[in-house]
Enzyme design. Structure first.
Site, PDB file in Angstrom:
ATOM      1  N   CYS A   1      -8.145  -5.875  -9.891  1.00 60.36           N
ATOM      2  CA  CYS A   1      -7.819  -4.761 -10.776  1.00 60.36           C
ATOM      3  C   CYS A   1      -7.496  -3.560  -9.881  1.00 60.36           C
ATOM      4  O   CYS A   1      -8.383  -2.974  -9.266  1.00 60.36           O
ATOM      5  CB  CYS A   1      -9.031  -4.501 -11.666  1.00 60.36           C
ATOM      6  SG  CYS A   1      -8.761  -3.255 -12.914  1.00 60.36           S
TER       7      CYS A   1
ATOM      8  N   CYS B   1       0.311   3.050   3.689  1.00 55.78           N
ATOM      9  CA  CYS B   1       0.726   2.487   4.977  1.00 55.78           C
ATOM     10  C   CYS B   1       1.784   1.400   4.887  1.00 55.78           C
ATOM     11  O   CYS B   1       2.305   0.960   5.916  1.00 55.78           O
ATOM     12  CB  CYS B   1      -0.498   1.964   5.736  1.00 55.78           C
ATOM     13  SG  CYS B   1      -1.215   0.471   5.020  1.00 55.78           S
TER      14      CYS B   1
ATOM     15  N   CYS C   1      -7.379  -1.511   1.396  1.00 55.94           N
ATOM     16  CA  CYS C   1      -6.307  -1.935   2.286  1.00 55.94           C
ATOM     17  C   CYS C   1      -6.904  -2.211   3.666  1.00 55.94           C
ATOM     18  O   CYS C   1      -7.603  -1.365   4.229  1.00 55.94           O
ATOM     19  CB  CYS C   1      -5.243  -0.841   2.384  1.00 55.94           C
ATOM     20  SG  CYS C   1      -3.922  -1.227   3.556  1.00 55.94           S
TER      21      CYS C   1
ATOM     22  N   CYS D   1      -5.207   0.491   6.423  1.00 53.21           N
ATOM     23  CA  CYS D   1      -5.503   1.935   6.449  1.00 53.21           C
ATOM     24  C   CYS D   1      -6.808   2.317   5.772  1.00 53.21           C
ATOM     25  O   CYS D   1      -7.195   3.477   5.792  1.00 53.21           O
ATOM     26  CB  CYS D   1      -4.346   2.734   5.859  1.00 53.21           C
ATOM     27  SG  CYS D   1      -4.196   2.609   4.063  1.00 53.21           S
TER      28      CYS D   1
ATOM     29  N   CYS E   1       0.847  -1.187   0.000  1.00 55.86           N
ATOM     30  CA  CYS E   1       0.000   0.000   0.000  1.00 55.86           C
ATOM     31  C   CYS E   1       0.887   1.243   0.000  1.00 55.86           C
ATOM     32  O   CYS E   1       1.815   1.356   0.813  1.00 55.86           O
ATOM     33  CB  CYS E   1      -0.913  -0.021   1.226  1.00 55.86           C
ATOM     34  SG  CYS E   1      -1.950   1.449   1.395  1.00 55.86           S
TER      35      CYS E   1
END
Length: 129
Positions: free
Chosen positions: A118, A42, A94, A97, A39
């Site tokens: 995707c 984070c 995510c 976060c 990510c």
């Protein structure tokens, strides 16, 4: 972890306002380096390059998330129903976060579980191995 006011405008638009980057413009669409995609906000590990494939849709595509069901561990992502824009889709976020990452579809490689995650490039940070 980056705070919202530290995010570049495009990352903020996609991750926090559930936008999308234009197809075929993201930095990881044609990326073939080995590593772990994390990510961009984070650092949570999201997708291994081993599950990345060319979907010809304009966004990076992965067959399964890091720590996914095939690995026998809980995934590092959240899946939720998305009814925006007059469609019914499954949003990918995510787990750490809450950043919007993209969507998952049922048209991925059958031999890898049939899913196509995707994901917007701007939400990813490739940690090369």
């Amino acid at each position: 972890m980056k705070h919202d006011k530290e995010l570049e405008p495009e990352l903020y638009k996609v991750a926090r306002e559930k936008g999308t980057e234009a197809p075929f413009t993201g930095k990881y669409v044609d990326e073939h380096a080995k590593g772990m995609y994390a990510c961009a906000i984070c650092g949570n590990e999201l997708f291994s390059s081993d599950t990345k494939f060319d979907s010809s849709t304009g966004w990076p595509a992965f067959a399964q998330p890091a720590g996914g069901a095939l690995a026998g561990k809980p995934a590092n992502i959240l899946l939720t129903k998305d009814t925006s824009h007059g469609m019914v889709r499954t949003e990918v976020s995510c787990k750490k976060c809450g950043a919007h990452l993209g969507h998952v579809f049922d048209d991925g490689p059958a031999e890898a579980g049939g899913k196509r995650y995707c994901i917007n490039s701007v939400c990813l940070d490739l940690k090369e191995s």
